[in-house]
Design an enzyme around this catalytic site. Structure first.
Site, PDB file in Angstrom:
ATOM      1  N   CYS A  73       0.807  -1.210   0.000  1.00  0.00           N
ATOM      2  CA  CYS A  73       0.000   0.000   0.000  1.00  0.00           C
ATOM      3  C   CYS A  73       0.845   1.266   0.000  1.00  0.00           C
ATOM      4  O   CYS A  73       2.067   1.236   0.042  1.00  0.00           O
ATOM      5  CB  CYS A  73      -0.923   0.000   1.219  1.00  0.00           C
ATOM      6  SG  CYS A  73      -0.006   0.141   2.774  1.00  0.00           S
ATOM      7  N   ALA A  76       3.259   1.788   2.869  1.00  0.00           N
ATOM      8  CA  ALA A  76       4.496   1.011   2.678  1.00  0.00           C
ATOM      9  C   ALA A  76       5.442   1.743   1.740  1.00  0.00           C
ATOM     10  O   ALA A  76       6.656   1.765   1.949  1.00  0.00           O
ATOM     11  CB  ALA A  76       4.171  -0.377   2.138  1.00  0.00           C
ATOM     12  N   ARG A 107      12.609  -4.250   5.916  1.00  0.00           N
ATOM     13  CA  ARG A 107      13.379  -3.959   4.707  1.00  0.00           C
ATOM     14  C   ARG A 107      14.829  -3.755   5.138  1.00  0.00           C
ATOM     15  O   ARG A 107      15.105  -3.137   6.145  1.00  0.00           O
ATOM     16  CB  ARG A 107      12.826  -2.727   3.973  1.00  0.00           C
ATOM     17  CG  ARG A 107      11.577  -3.054   3.168  1.00  0.00           C
ATOM     18  CD  ARG A 107      10.995  -1.834   2.499  1.00  0.00           C
ATOM     19  NE  ARG A 107      11.901  -1.253   1.515  1.00  0.00           N
ATOM     20  CZ  ARG A 107      12.027  -1.679   0.263  1.00  0.00           C
ATOM     21  NH1 ARG A 107      11.313  -2.685  -0.165  1.00  0.00           N
ATOM     22  NH2 ARG A 107      12.870  -1.109  -0.553  1.00  0.00           N
ATOM     23  N   HIS A 207       5.328   6.630  -2.683  1.00  0.00           N
ATOM     24  CA  HIS A 207       6.589   7.234  -3.129  1.00  0.00           C
ATOM     25  C   HIS A 207       6.367   8.711  -3.430  1.00  0.00           C
ATOM     26  O   HIS A 207       7.124   9.575  -3.002  1.00  0.00           O
ATOM     27  CB  HIS A 207       7.105   6.560  -4.414  1.00  0.00           C
ATOM     28  CG  HIS A 207       7.336   5.092  -4.283  1.00  0.00           C
ATOM     29  ND1 HIS A 207       7.188   4.227  -5.337  1.00  0.00           N
ATOM     30  CD2 HIS A 207       7.708   4.330  -3.228  1.00  0.00           C
ATOM     31  CE1 HIS A 207       7.466   2.996  -4.935  1.00  0.00           C
ATOM     32  NE2 HIS A 207       7.769   3.039  -3.659  1.00  0.00           N
TER      33      HIS A 207
END
Lengths: 554, 459
Positions: A73, A76, A107, A207
């Protein structure tokens, strides 16, 4: 003439001796008709025209409910991907506990706190407002304010960022005003991100939101021009498994100064100062092209696409940077470094290649690696049968030349587009128009990315937002030698008896970038495609089940 | 230092959770759903949740974890997720063909108030759910409780949707395990089997999340409680629920729905925990305890006496899910160890805290207990008052490394070691394995710290 052209266009391409169109039709046949129509546009057989044009792929569109894809999503993409790797910002997840918990150290963004004087590193921590039902009912602003205060009291950070999760938008918490208020009160930089999970259709929206936020709240706060020659930023490199460290090592060796990295091994101070660099180099186009574009408009820093995955690609990117600066000293140094580094890489490749030559891979990764790693597989003599992104846009597939044709659909329309203008004082074109034109005439590309498809062979299958059904079918039909994807796919694919290389987490190895990374990667792929384990799946008694066989010698 | 900013000074925090010792409801529901044979878990929310939950379970089990999602967009988040769920149901049955779809919710669909049964009814009316196929649901708001609550809610849903009473009682005993490993579920079943007690265990993730590699991927593996068995739970003679926070709700629901009497026990971790389970099972089923269990029990007692000197008085920090923490603490005390810092992230109620306090009442030390608490506080307590051993999930390794303290991995998640899904820590044999793990790290530490003179060959 016309007829010959027609023949060319209808010429059958094959993929692994199969007709890819037929394979596609077989896979689509399982879907309800409406779903099949939609998926067909995201499931394309590649064909590259002479002008580099490829078929149109539908991408960055909403996920089909119930099909089991790979996507995550917006939160994230924003907190997990772009801002997670910055070690000295306290990232508070405003929401129930899950989002913060799952993005806690999962991550592999390595960081070196000793590279900034205060040594701050909050990446090993998970900060959350841990919303309860009373906050859903009465609002969570009060708790968020208090949480920021407690973060400050306990940790004395220089910056705090707040990340909104699904319910925050619905209940109407105004995280931005809370951040403004607390920034004023505490006197440190505090800013918020409206990256609710339902925004956009994938991580990609996150992003964009992260890019906007960092540009608005951080970039340009520190105008000091720090020492160093050939000053660049490395954008869209998140230091998974130490990739950025290896690239930094190479830069150092070449005498290239890295001002800031977005955002592997990064610090907020470097972001604040990043607009003083003279060139932006983009690794992951998808996640960070927004910052590059905005920095160019506002401050005049040009950007180029680079790729440090693969030894050849690394050499090419270094040469591109040297060519941009155009100074013989750097050009020579880069050649010297390449000449020094390549023999070891070539020796490793030559050693491994006889065992990997001709093997076939499939790559379905995020928004960048499915393209970049094809270069490495090429070096190993391996063939890419099929590739795709979870959340790439058409420009990542087909190249930025299609940007004017992309229509923003209803699902992504609400992602803010910042209007950026030239900074009246600080705009400083880093390169003259003549020099730019001269470089461009010699084939140098600014602000460009050709995308994945033009570099893939005709007949290869390019699939956006791959589903579990499609994964299983591809594996059954092609039995590739290696499948590249993520943790959710890993064990499913391996139960089929096919090794899966995680190209998000690198299966906890790495680095894979740069020269040393290429060597690591060659050995790792050799290990995977030639492992003995895949011979063990059948028990001896299953290979020869006839009981009678045991009496044969009687 | 990995956790270089953890302050020694403890300041009360009311709003900020740091390093949680819990996660959110839906992952527990997803795990429970995977314990039904032929079931596809479905997350009714935006797709990030399902991606995270699948990833977390996959990292823990190193196994495929299948699930689907309604993949909410902004539009659905405002106007409701009915269309998304209807489309999901259609696609799931058409493409993947499970026997059951087990729908759970997220904070998104809970906040907007989607009515799952109404949507499912519409799916049935529209012909999207084939005859003979089931769709069950549990509401699992992430802003209430923890992953254990989510597990509990989905297990209860199995009762709500499937348990039926035909009026004819069987000899079976229902066994409801808490949020435990597939290996633990298998061990509990083995105990029932060696005792000769017919049982129905639900959910049952053994052979689902610890399956074999054969070269043939099965989306719906061999394991999991069958629908037929779930129907029959209503006719069983009794239910044993293991763990109050994970299993009690379903047991109580079965009692009120089908009049199946239930007993709520702690998880069968350690000597007394296993004794209680075996004894209850014996009485409920009317059987004798077989020699094999007496042997195992005696072996455990033997081990405790053999290795007591290395355990006696050792101070331990325990963090994890409430049911595990309570049972583990009891076991540690029974080994003459001293659990001095105890944290669980899940809210478990005042009674629970009281029960914990009673367990440690006479260990001769002041004990820190915080439920719900987080791992920052846990770490601060350790900094101020060090321990000899930490027991908790993988995230504890950052504390263990910084403070140089031996650690045993236990609970969820364990992202960095093999074993938990294959080798149980429950029952008498599991208790021996736990002891082996504890002794292993403590004695490795003694060897590491020994000088050339004090190094012991025989221990």
């Amino acid at each position: 003439m016309a007829e010959a052209a027609k023949d060319l266009s209808t010429e059958k391409v094959t993929l692994d001796n199969l007709d890819p169109e037929e394979v596609k039709a077989r896979i689509m046949a399982k879907y309800p008709p409406k779903v099949a129509r939609k998926r067909s546009k995201q499931f394309v057989i590649n064909k590259v025209g002479e002008d580099g044009k490829t078929p149109v792929i539908n991408a960055n569109v909403r996920t089909v409910p119930g099909l089991m894809g790979q996507r995550g999503c917006c939160y994230a993409g924003c907190k997990g991907v772009v801002l997670g790797p910055t070690r000295d910002i306290i990232n508070i997840t405003h929401g129930p506990i899950g989002c913060g918990f799952y993005s806690w150290l999962t991550r592999r963004n390595q960081t070196d706190p000793e590279s900034t004087p205060d040594g701050h590193n909050f990446m090993t921590y998970c900060f959350s407002t841990d919303m309860q039902d009373e906050e859903i009912i009465f609002g969570g602003e009060k708790k968020l304010k208090q949480a920021i205060q407690e973060a400050y009291d306990n940790f004395k950070p220089k910056a705090i960022a707040v990340f909104s999760t699904c319910p925050v938008g619905l209940i109407g918490d105004d995280v931005h005003s809370v951040c403004r208020e607390m920034k004023e009160k505490l006197g440190i930089n505090i800013f918020g991100f409206s990256c609710e999970g339902y925004k956009g259709v994938s991580q990609s929206a996150g992003h964009h939101i992260a890019n906007n936020g960092i540009f608005k709240h951080v970039v340009g706060l520190d105008d000091t021009i720090k020492e160093g020659k050939y000053r660049i930023n490395l954008l869209g490199e998140y230091n998974i498994g130490g990739d950025a460290f290896e690239i930094e090592r190479i830069f150092d060796k070449c005498g290239i100064t890295q001002v800031a990295a977005y955002s592997g091994n990064s610090s907020i101070d470097a972001f604040a100062n990043s607009h003083t660099a003279d060139l932006n180099c983009i690794m992951c186009h998808r996640s960070i092209n927004y910052v590059a574009e905005m920095m160019e408009t506002k401050f005049g820093v040009p950007w180029i696409k680079v790729n440090f995955i693969g030894a050849e690609a690394t050499a090419k990117s270094l040469r591109k940077i040297a060519q941009y600066f155009g100074e013989q000293e750097l050009i020579d140094k880069v050649e010297e470094v390449i000449a020094e580094e390549l023999p070891e890489v070539e020796a490793a490749c030559a050693e491994v290649r006889p065992r990997t030559e001709g093997k076939r891979a499939m790559l379905f990764v995020g928004g960048s690696r499915a393209h970049h790693y094809q270069e490495l597989f090429g070096e190993l003599g391996m063939k890419t049968l099929s590739a795709g992104y979870e959340f790439g846009h058409r420009d990542d597939y087909e190249g930025r030349k299609v940007l004017p044709d992309i229509k923003v659909d209803a699902d992504s329309r609400n992602i803010e587009e910042l209007t950026i203008e030239k900074d009246p004082e600080r705009f400083n074109p880093r390169i003259s128009e003549e020099r730019k034109a001269e470089l461009e005439n010699s084939g140098f590309e600014f602000n460009d990315y050709d995308g994945m498809m033009p570099e893939m062979p005709d007949g290869a299958m390019v699939i956006d937002d791959l589903s579990q059904w499609e994964t299983d079918q591809l594996i059954k039909i092609f039995k590739p030698d290696l499948f590249c994807a993520g943790i959710k796919e890993k064990y499913t694919v391996q139960k089929h008896g096919i090794p899966l290389k995680q190209l998000h987490s690198y299966d906890y190895g790495g680095p894979y970038a740069g020269f040393k990374g290429a060597i690591n990667f060659y050995h790792e792929i050799d290990r995977m495609v030639n492992s003995r384990v895949w011979e063990y799946m059948k028990a001896p008694w299953d290979k020869n089940p006839e009981l009678a066989a045991t009496y044969a010698c009687d | 230092m990995l956790l270089r900013h953890t302050p020694t000074e403890i300041k009360e925090r009311k709003a900020l959770t740091v390093n949680p010792a819990k996660t959110c409801q839906p992952i527990g529901a997803m795990y429970a759903s995977l314990g039904i044979h032929g079931c596809l878990p479905h997350s009714h929310g935006s797709q990030g949740c399902y991606a995270y939950h699948r990833s977390a379970l996959t990292r823990h089990f190193k196994e495929p974890v299948v699930a689907a999602t309604s993949a909410f967009t902004e539009g659905a988040s405002v106007f409701g997720g009915q269309a998304n769920l209807l489309q999901s149901i259609d696609n799931i049955f058409t493409v993947y063909n499970p026997d059951v779809i087990a729908v759970h919710t997220t904070c998104l669909s809970e906040t907007i108030g989607d009515d799952i049964p109404q949507i499912v009814a519409k799916a049935r009316a529209d012909g999207k759910a084939p005859a003979g196929k089931y769709i069950i649901h549990a509401n699992t708001p992430s802003y209430v409780g923890s992953h254990v609550t989510g597990y509990s809610n989905m297990v209860k849903a199995m009762v709500d949707y499937f348990a039926t009473s035909t009026g004819a009682k069987t000899k079976a005993v229902n066994l409801i395990p808490g949020f435990v490993e597939p290996s633990d579920m298998a061990e509990i079943q083995r105990i029932a089997e060696v005792m000769g007690v017919p049982y129905i265990m639900f959910p049952d993730t053994s052979k689902v999340l610890n399956g074999p590699l054969t070269g043939k991927y099965k989306m719906f593996p061999e394991g999991g409680t069958t629908i037929e068995d779930l129907h029959m739970t209503g006719d069983s003679k009794g239910t044993i629920a293991l763990g109050r926070t994970g299993a009690m709700a379903a047991a109580r629901a079965l009692d009120s729905k089908c009049k199946v009497p239930c007993e709520i026990l702690d998880l069968p971790i350690g000597l007394q925990g296993t004794d209680a389970f075996v004894d209850k099972l014996r009485l409920m089923a009317g059987v004798n305890v077989p020699d094999v269990l007496n042997l195992e029990r005696g072996q455990l007692v033997d081990c405790i006496s053999d290795w007591h000197q290395y355990l006696y008085g050792k101070r331990v920090g325990v963090v994890g899910d409430p049911d595990q923490v309570l049972a583990l603490t009891k076991f540690l005390v029974s080994l003459d160890m001293k659990p001095v810092h105890i944290v669980s992230g899940s809210p478990a109620g005042k009674k629970y805290v009281k029960a914990l306090e009673e367990v440690v009442a006479d260990i001769g030390e002041e004990v820190n207990i915080k439920v719900p608490g987080d791992m920052l506080l846990f770490h601060q307590w350790i900094k101020n008052d060090p321990v000899d051993l930490i027991i908790g999930n993988t995230y504890c390794k950052y504390i263990a490394k910084d403070e140089d303290i031996p650690m045993v991995r236990h609970g969820f998640p364990i992202y960095d070691r093999m074993g938990h899904s294959y080798f149980s820590t429950m029952g008498y044999r599991g208790a021996m394995r736990l002891m082996e793990q504890i002794l292993g790290v403590l004695m490795d530490r003694q060897d590491r710290d020994a000088t050339d003179i004090t190094m012991e060959l025989v221990m």
